[in-house]
Design a protein around this motif. Structure first.
Motif, PDB file in Angstrom:
ATOM      1  N   SER B 232      34.512  38.634  42.783  1.00 48.18           N
ATOM      2  CA  SER B 232      36.048  38.249  41.331  1.00 48.18           C
ATOM      3  C   SER B 232      36.457  39.515  40.633  1.00 48.18           C
ATOM      4  O   SER B 232      37.739  39.995  40.265  1.00 48.18           O
ATOM      5  N   ALA B 233      35.288  40.485  40.294  1.00 45.11           N
ATOM      6  CA  ALA B 233      35.329  40.638  39.205  1.00 45.11           C
ATOM      7  C   ALA B 233      35.323  42.897  40.456  1.00 45.11           C
ATOM      8  O   ALA B 233      35.292  43.505  39.420  1.00 45.11           O
ATOM      9  N   VAL B 234      35.200  42.563  40.861  1.00 41.29           N
ATOM     10  CA  VAL B 234      35.343  43.955  41.735  1.00 41.29           C
ATOM     11  C   VAL B 234      36.376  44.818  41.954  1.00 41.29           C
ATOM     12  O   VAL B 234      35.598  46.187  41.579  1.00 41.29           O
ATOM     13  N   CYS B 235      37.503  44.415  41.349  1.00 41.75           N
ATOM     14  CA  CYS B 235      38.790  45.372  41.495  1.00 41.75           C
ATOM     15  C   CYS B 235      38.590  46.108  40.008  1.00 41.75           C
ATOM     16  O   CYS B 235      39.575  47.235  40.190  1.00 41.75           O
ATOM     17  N   GLY B 236      37.878  45.521  38.959  1.00 42.44           N
ATOM     18  CA  GLY B 236      37.859  46.227  37.996  1.00 42.44           C
ATOM     19  C   GLY B 236      36.500  47.495  38.092  1.00 42.44           C
ATOM     20  O   GLY B 236      37.427  48.452  37.181  1.00 42.44           O
ATOM     21  N   ASN B 237      36.568  47.321  38.952  1.00 39.97           N
ATOM     22  CA  ASN B 237      35.700  49.158  39.386  1.00 39.97           C
ATOM     23  C   ASN B 237      36.380  50.421  38.806  1.00 39.97           C
ATOM     24  O   ASN B 237      36.287  51.616  38.783  1.00 39.97           O
ATOM     25  N   CYS B 238      37.942  49.959  39.758  1.00 42.81           N
ATOM     26  CA  CYS B 238      38.807  51.011  39.998  1.00 42.81           C
ATOM     27  C   CYS B 238      39.185  51.084  38.453  1.00 42.81           C
ATOM     28  O   CYS B 238      40.339  51.737  38.505  1.00 42.81           O
ATOM     29  N   HIS B 239      40.159  49.240  38.510  1.00 40.01           N
ATOM     30  CA  HIS B 239      41.086  49.398  38.018  1.00 40.01           C
ATOM     31  C   HIS B 239      40.626  48.856  35.933  1.00 40.01           C
ATOM     32  O   HIS B 239      40.933  47.048  35.623  1.00 40.01           O
ATOM     33  N   PHE B 255      40.426  30.747  33.753  1.00 41.93           N
ATOM     34  CA  PHE B 255      39.805  31.011  35.424  1.00 41.93           C
ATOM     35  C   PHE B 255      38.536  30.517  35.298  1.00 41.93           C
ATOM     36  O   PHE B 255      38.853  30.289  36.866  1.00 41.93           O
ATOM     37  N   GLU B 256      37.769  30.843  34.492  1.00 44.30           N
ATOM     38  CA  GLU B 256      36.441  31.002  34.679  1.00 44.30           C
ATOM     39  C   GLU B 256      36.142  29.537  34.667  1.00 44.30           C
ATOM     40  O   GLU B 256      35.491  28.668  35.979  1.00 44.30           O
ATOM     41  N   GLU B 257      36.876  28.357  34.507  1.00 39.83           N
ATOM     42  CA  GLU B 257      36.783  27.184  34.482  1.00 39.83           C
ATOM     43  C   GLU B 257      36.916  26.117  36.384  1.00 39.83           C
ATOM     44  O   GLU B 257      36.732  25.654  35.960  1.00 39.83           O
ATOM     45  N   LEU B 258      38.286  26.872  35.769  1.00 35.16           N
ATOM     46  CA  LEU B 258      38.758  26.584  37.159  1.00 35.16           C
ATOM     47  C   LEU B 258      38.226  27.157  39.071  1.00 35.16           C
ATOM     48  O   LEU B 258      39.001  26.464  39.511  1.00 35.16           O
ATOM     49  N   GLY B 259      37.502  28.094  38.640  1.00 34.54           N
ATOM     50  CA  GLY B 259      37.235  28.566  39.809  1.00 34.54           C
ATOM     51  C   GLY B 259      38.222  29.747  39.792  1.00 34.54           C
ATOM     52  O   GLY B 259      37.086  30.667  41.603  1.00 34.54           O
ATOM     53  N   PHE B 260      38.661  30.030  39.290  1.00 34.46           N
ATOM     54  CA  PHE B 260      40.122  30.815  40.275  1.00 34.46           C
ATOM     55  C   PHE B 260      39.634  32.578  39.758  1.00 34.46           C
ATOM     56  O   PHE B 260      38.883  33.126  38.854  1.00 34.46           O
ATOM     57  N   PRO B 261      39.613  33.069  41.189  1.00 41.25           N
ATOM     58  CA  PRO B 261      39.024  35.170  41.530  1.00 41.25           C
ATOM     59  C   PRO B 261      40.392  35.782  40.095  1.00 41.25           C
ATOM     60  O   PRO B 261      40.415  34.991  40.042  1.00 41.25           O
ATOM     61  N   MET B 262      39.441  36.041  39.632  1.00 42.51           N
ATOM     62  CA  MET B 262      40.382  36.668  37.652  1.00 42.51           C
ATOM     63  C   MET B 262      41.748  37.869  38.697  1.00 42.51           C
ATOM     64  O   MET B 262      42.709  37.682  37.658  1.00 42.51           O
ATOM     65  N   CYS B 263      41.975  38.460  39.588  1.00 44.97           N
ATOM     66  CA  CYS B 263      42.818  39.651  40.228  1.00 44.97           C
ATOM     67  C   CYS B 263      43.887  38.731  41.253  1.00 44.97           C
ATOM     68  O   CYS B 263      44.583  38.335  41.281  1.00 44.97           O
ATOM     69  N   HIS B 267      47.255  38.292  42.511  1.00 46.13           N
ATOM     70  CA  HIS B 267      47.443  39.833  43.767  1.00 46.13           C
ATOM     71  C   HIS B 267      47.145  39.443  44.888  1.00 46.13           C
ATOM     72  O   HIS B 267      47.704  40.866  45.663  1.00 46.13           O
ATOM     73  N   SER B 268      46.477  38.514  45.578  1.00 46.45           N
ATOM     74  CA  SER B 268      45.697  38.466  46.610  1.00 46.45           C
ATOM     75  C   SER B 268      44.682  39.268  47.153  1.00 46.45           C
ATOM     76  O   SER B 268      44.677  39.938  46.504  1.00 46.45           O
ATOM     77  N   PRO B 285      60.302  36.063  42.614  1.00 42.73           N
ATOM     78  CA  PRO B 285      59.134  36.091  42.799  1.00 42.73           C
ATOM     79  C   PRO B 285      57.543  35.264  42.019  1.00 42.73           C
ATOM     80  O   PRO B 285      56.842  35.904  42.098  1.00 42.73           O
ATOM     81  N   ALA B 286      58.394  35.353  40.606  1.00 42.67           N
ATOM     82  CA  ALA B 286      56.794  35.422  39.506  1.00 42.67           C
ATOM     83  C   ALA B 286      56.231  34.776  40.113  1.00 42.67           C
ATOM     84  O   ALA B 286      55.980  33.657  40.290  1.00 42.67           O
ATOM     85  N   VAL B 287      54.227  34.843  39.746  1.00 50.52           N
ATOM     86  CA  VAL B 287      53.820  34.215  39.614  1.00 50.52           C
ATOM     87  C   VAL B 287      52.804  33.293  38.947  1.00 50.52           C
ATOM     88  O   VAL B 287      52.284  32.643  39.085  1.00 50.52           O
ATOM     89  N   CYS B 288      53.495  33.588  37.854  1.00 51.53           N
ATOM     90  CA  CYS B 288      53.502  32.762  37.223  1.00 51.53           C
ATOM     91  C   CYS B 288      53.339  31.070  37.377  1.00 51.53           C
ATOM     92  O   CYS B 288      52.853  30.097  36.947  1.00 51.53           O
ATOM     93  N   LEU B 289      54.312  30.894  38.151  1.00 50.50           N
ATOM     94  CA  LEU B 289      54.956  29.718  38.295  1.00 50.50           C
ATOM     95  C   LEU B 289      53.837  29.152  39.376  1.00 50.50           C
ATOM     96  O   LEU B 289      54.254  27.762  39.619  1.00 50.50           O
ATOM     97  N   GLN B 290      53.190  29.572  39.807  1.00 51.77           N
ATOM     98  CA  GLN B 290      52.196  28.862  40.560  1.00 51.77           C
ATOM     99  C   GLN B 290      51.130  28.582  40.133  1.00 51.77           C
ATOM    100  O   GLN B 290      50.748  26.891  40.474  1.00 51.77           O
ATOM    101  N   CYS B 291      50.649  28.892  38.221  1.00 47.83           N
ATOM    102  CA  CYS B 291      50.417  27.021  37.211  1.00 47.83           C
ATOM    103  C   CYS B 291      50.756  27.181  36.723  1.00 47.83           C
ATOM    104  O   CYS B 291      50.992  25.637  36.399  1.00 47.83           O
TER     105      CYS B 291
END
Lengths: 374, 423
Positions: B232-239, B255-263, B267-268, B285-291
Motif C-alpha cells: 500500500s506504500a509502494v506508490c511512494g517509491n516514485c510519488h 487510514f491505518e486504523e481502518l486498514g485502508f491502503p493510502m493511495c 486512486h484505485s 466525481p469527488a472521491v471525498c464523497l466515498q467516506c
C-alpha cells in the motif's frame, strides 16, 4: 536677375555659403557639379540602383550605431543583449528589424546594381576601376552579412556559421589556417563572436567607406554611363537631365519610397518573412544537436546548394574543393570582365552577354532549388 | 649470415605451426555434444535452438552448467550415468536448481557481479514461493515461469520476457487466465486495467521505460519491492512528495486504523487514471464523497470545498494567461519572459495539486495565491504586448502617412524644378 540678387538682402544661407566659399573656394566645385548631367532614356530607372544601395548603407550605419549602444559581444552576453534590445529597449525591436531588413535589401540592391551595370556594358573603359571597386563593395557587403549573422549568438546563427566557416576549411593548403583565424580556434566559440564583431563594426565599415568613397569619386569624375546605342546617335537626339538638382531630387524621392517600404516591412514582419527571416529563437548551445535544416542567408544559398549537389569526388579532387575552385575562377573572371571584354564602345559582346545571363540563371536556379529541395 | 637465415626460417616455421594449431586445439576444447545432438534431433522451437538467444549461452556457459553431465560424451545413456548429471528439474525443484549459481555470491562475482544473489530468499517470502514450498502448489510461478527456460534474457534485452514492455503480458499469462486463476479467488482483470491506466499507456503506448510495470510495485522475486514495507506504500517509491504529504495529513492515522491502503483508496490500483482536479470537492466525481458527508462532524467538506475552489481559480487563471499570451505570440511579439513566467504558474498549479495530498487548505492556498499572482503578471504583460502590437500598427500608419506626404511634396518640387529648368 542679377540686379534682383544684388538688390535683395542676403539671407542667412547666402551669408553661410559666402562664409564657407571665402575659405574653401566652393564656387569652382559648384560650377563643376552644376555641369553634370544624367542621360534620360527608357532604362534610366537602373541609375537609381546605386543610390538605393547607398541609402540602405546609410540606414545600416545609423541603425548599427544604435544597436551598438546595447549590444555586448561574447558567448555569455551576445544573445542576452539582443534579447534585451528587442524586448526591453524602447523601439529596440524596430531598430533591429530595420537593420536586418535594410541589410537584406542592400544586398539585393547591390546585386541588381551590379547586373544592370553588367548588362548595359557600363563596366567598359573608362570605368574599369569603378567596376572593381563595386565588386569590392559587393564582397564587403556579403562579409557584412556573414559576420552579422552570428552576432545574436542564437542556435541557427551558430550552426550556419559552423557550416560556413567549415567550407573555408576545405580550401587547399591554407584552409585549416583560414578556418582557425576565422573561428579564433578549432570550433565556433565566444572567440568567434569577438572576431566577427570586430570585423562587422570596425574593419568592414572602414574598408567599405574607403571603397565607397573611391567608387563615388570615380562616378562623379567620369559621369554616368550612356546606353550602348547612344554612340550612334547625334548629340541633338540625346536627352539629359541635370544631376543637380533634377537627378538628386529624384534620388531623394526614391530613397523616401524605400524608407517607407522598410518601415512597413519592419513593423509588419519584425522577424522577417519566408526565407528572409531572423527570429532570435533559442541561445546557441554548442553541445545541442544541430537543427534539422541548416540554411545560410538567401544570398549565399546558390553557392551552398551548388556545393551540396556536387558528388563526393570529381576527377581526383574532393567535390567541395572542386566547387570552391570553380567559384574562385568564376569570381576572378567576373571581376576582371572589364579587362577581358575588348569590345569597342557601342559594340555588343555576344559571349559576355551569354556569360552574364548564365551567371544570373545559375544564381536564380540554385537559390530556388536550395529552398525547394530539402 | 647463413646461420641467421636458418634461424629466421626456423622461427617463422615455429610461429606458423603455433598460429595454425592453437585455434584447432581451442575448437577441440569447445566441442559441445549436447548442443550438437539436440540441434539435430529437435525442431526449431526446441531448447537447443532457443538457447542461441539465451544470455547464459551468450556469456559462454553451456548445457552442463545447469543440467550436469559431460559434453564430451556422445551417447545419451552414458551422459545420464556421468557424475554430476542433473537432467531436468521438477517444477518445485526449479528455484533451487537456478539458485545453485544465482545464490552463490562467489560464483556470481565471476560472471555478473552486479546481479543480486538473494533471489531465492526473496522468492521464499513471496506468495508464489510460499505456495510452492509450503503448499506444494505446482501451478504457481517459479523462475522459469517468468524468465522462460532456454531463452532467458537480461531484463534490458527487448526480447526478454522480463523486459518492462513485455512484463504485463508475461504476468498476464497466468493472472489474466480466469480458468487458471479460478481456485485462488483473485481478480483476473489486472493486466486489462493496467493497460488502460496512466502507467500502462506511458509504458506500452509511449514506450516510456520509466513508467512502472508489474514488478515495480509488486517486486521481482520478493513480496514487495526492496525497502517497501507494504504494497500500500509502494506508490511512494516514485510519488515521494505526495507520499510525504499524506504521511503528515489527517488521513494517515484513520487510514491505518481502518486498514485502508493510502493511495489505492482514492486512486484505485491497476486502473489508475490521470488524476483530475474534480477528484477533490463536495460533489461528484469527488472521491471525498466515498467516506465523507457534509454533516459527518469533520472539517473534510469545508477543506475539500476550499481546495477545489482554489484549484479551479488557478486553472482558470492559467488558462486566461495562456490564452492572452498565445494571442501575443500569434501577433509576433517578443514573449520569452512571459512564457517563462507562465511556466512558473503551471509549476505552482502542479505544486498545489501535489499539496492536495496534505488535505490541508492552509498548505494549498499559499501556493495557489503565488500562482494567481504570477498569472496576473502574465496577463497584464501579455495585454500590454497586445496593446504594443496595435500601437506599432498605428505608429506605422502615421509614419507611412508622413513619409508619403514627404514623397508627394518632393514629387511636386521635382516637377516645379523641371518646369523651371525647361523654361
Amino acid at each position: 536677375m542679377e540686379t534682383e540678387t544684388k538688390d535683395r538682402q542676403p539671407t542667412l544661407s547666402d551669408r553661410t555659403y559666402g562664409w564657407v566659399n571665402e575659405r574653401f573656394k566652393l564656387d569652382a566645385l559648384v560650377e563643376y557639379m552644376s555641369g553634370k548631367v544624367v542621360p534620360v532614356h527608357g532604362h534610366s530607372a537602373f541609375y537609381y540602383m546605386g543610390g538605393i544601395s547607398l541609402f540602405l548603407f546609410i540606414v545600416q550605419v545609423i541603425t548599427g550605431i544604435l544597436l551598438l549602444m546595447y549590444y555586448r559581444p561574447g558567448a555569455d552576453s551576445a544573445y542576452e543583449s539582443v534579447r534585451f534590445i528587442v524586448s526591453e529597449v524602447e523601439f529596440g525591436w524596430l531598430i533591429r528589424s530595420i537593420h536586418s531588413w535594410s541589410a537584406n535589401l542592400m544586398i539585393l540592391a547591390v546585386f541588381l546594381h551590379m547586373f544592370t551595370v553588367y548588362f548595359t556594358y557600363a563596366y567598359r573603359k573608362p570605368r574599369e576601376l569603378t567596376w572593381l571597386t563595386g565588386i569590392g563593395l559587393l564582397g564587403l557587403a556579403l562579409l557584412f552579412g556573414f559576420s552579422g549573422y552570428l552576432l545574436p549568438w542564437n542556435e541557427l546563427a551558430f550552426f550556419a556559421t559552423r557550416v560556413g566557416t567549415g567550407m573555408a576549411g576545405a580550401i587547399p593548403v591554407f584552409g585549416k589556417d583560414i578556418l582557425i583565424v576565422m573561428r579564433g580556434g578549432e570550433e565556433v566559440t565566444g572567440a568567434t563572436i569577438g572576431r566577427f564583431f570586430g570585423l562587422h563594426v570596425a574593419i568592414l565599415p572602414g574598408l567599405f567607406t574607403v571603397l565607397l568613397a573611391a567608387h563615388l569619386i570615380f562616378i562623379q569624375r567620369q559621369g554616368i554611363s550612356e546606353p550602348l546605342d547612344w554612340h550612334a546617335l547625334p548629340e541633338s537626339d540625346k536627352k539629359h537631365q541635370k544631376f543637380f538638382p533634377s537627378f538628386l531630387l529624384r534620388d531623394l524621392l526614391v530613397w523616401l519610397i524605400v524608407l517607407n517600404v522598410i518601415a512597413v516591412l519592419a513593423v509588419l514582419f519584425p522577424d522577417g518573412i519566408g526565407v528572409v527571416h531572423w527570429p532570435l529563437g533559442v541561445k546557441a548551445d554548442p553541445f545541442a544537436p544541430p537543427p534539422a535544416v541548416i540554411r545560410p542567408e538567401w544570398y549565399f544559398m546558390f553557392a551552398f546548394q551548388a556545393l551540396k549537389m556536387l558528388p563526393a569526388h570529381i576527377l581526383f579532387i574532393e567535390g567541395e574543393l572542386f566547387g570552391i575552385l570553380v567559384f574562385t575562377v568564376g569570381g576572378v573572371v567576373w571581376t576582371l570582365v572589364p579587362f577581358l571584354d575588348r569590345g569597342r564602345a557601342g559594340d555588343r559582346s555576344r559571349y559576355f552577354m551569354a556569360f552574364g545571363w548564365l551567371v544570373l540563371a545559375f544564381i536564380i536556379v540554385m537559390t530556388v532549388v536550395g529552398y525547394v529541395v530539402e | 649470415m647463413w646461420l641467421n637465415e636458418v634461424k629466421g626460417a626456423f622461427m617463422r616455421s615455429a610461429l606458423a605451426v603455433l598460429v595454425l594449431t592453437v585455434p584447432a586445439g581451442t575448437a577441440l576444447a569447445q566441442a559441445d555434444n549436447c548442443r550438437d545432438c539436440h540441434m539435430a534431433i529437435e525442431d526449431e522451437d526446441g531448447p537447443a535452438h532457443k538457447s542461441v538467444r539465451d544470455i547464459h549461452i551468450q556469456k559462454g556457459l553451456g548445457c552442463v552448467e545447469c543440467h550436469g553431465g559431460d559434453v564430451s560424451l556422445e551417447d545419451m545413456d552414458e551422459v545420464r550415468a556421468a557424475a554430476g548429471y542433473r537432467g531436468v528439474p521438477t517444477h518445485r525443484q526449479v528455484p533451487q536448481f537456478c539458485a545453485r549459481c544465482h545464490s552463490d555470491a562467489a560464483y556470481m562475482r565471476g560472471h555478473n557481479p552486479a546481479l543480486p544473489t538473494d533471489q531465492l530468499d526473496k522468492y521464499r517470502t513471496s506468495v508464489h514461493g510460499i505456495r510452492l514450498f509450503e503448499h506444494r502448489d505446482a501451478k504457481v510461478a517459479n523462475c522459469i515461469s517468468c524468465h522462460s527456460v532456454h531463452e532467458i534474457g537480461d531484463a534490458k534485452m527487448p526480447h526478454s520476457s522480463t523486459h518492462p514492455a513485455n512484463l504485463a503480458q508475461m504476468c498476464g499469462k497466468c493472472h489474466s487466465d480466469a480458468d487458471y486463476m479460478a481456485e485462488y479467488g483473485i481478480p483476473t482483470t489486472q493486466v486489462e486495467d493496467y493497460t488502460g491506466s496512466v502507467h500502462g499507456i506511458a509504458l506500452l503506448e509511449r514506450g516510456d521505460l520509466g513508467a512502472p510495470a508489474c514488478n515495480d510495485c509488486h517486486g521481482n522475486h520478493g513480496a514487495a519491492p526492496p525497502g517497501v514495507s507494504s504494497l500500500s506504500a509502494v506508490c511512494g517509491n516514485c510519488h515521494a512528495v505526495e507520499s510525504d504529504y499524506f504521511d503528515g495529513s489527517p488521513h494517515k492515522a484513520p487510514f491505518e486504523e481502518l486498514g485502508f491502503p493510502m493511495c489505492e483508496t482514492c486512486h484505485s490500483n491497476h486502473a489508475i487514471v490521470r488524476p483530475l482536479d474534480e477528484m477533490v470537492g463536495t460533489s461528484e466525481p469527488a472521491v471525498c464523497l466515498q467516506c465523507h458527508t457534509a454533516d459527518d462532524g469533520t472539517v473534510a467538506f469545508a477543506t475539500a470545498d476550499t481546495i477545489s475552489r482554489a484549484l479551479g481559480q488557478l486553472v482558470a487563471a492559467h488558462g486566461g494567461a495562456d490564452s492572452l499570451l498565445s494571442e501575443a505570440i500569434e501577433k509576433g511579439m517578443m514573449t520569452t519572459d512571459e512564457e517563462f513566467r507562465l511556466k512558473e504558474v503551471r509549476q505552482a498549479l502542479i505544486q498545489a495539486r501535489t499539496l492536495v495530498h496534505s488535505f490541508d487548505a492552509d498548505s494549498v492556498l499559499p501556493r495557489v495565491e503565488l500562482g494567481l499572482e504570477k498569472a496576473d503578471i502574465v496577463k497584464t504583460n501579455a495585454a500590454a504586448l497586445i496593446d504594443e502590437y496595435y500601437f506599432r500598427r498605428k505608429g506605422l500608419g502615421f509614419a507611412t502617412l508622413f513619409i508619403t506626404v514627404l514623397v508627394i511634396a518632393l514629387y511636386i518640387k521635382v516637377r516645379r524644378v523641371d518646369r523651371r529648368l525647361r523654361s
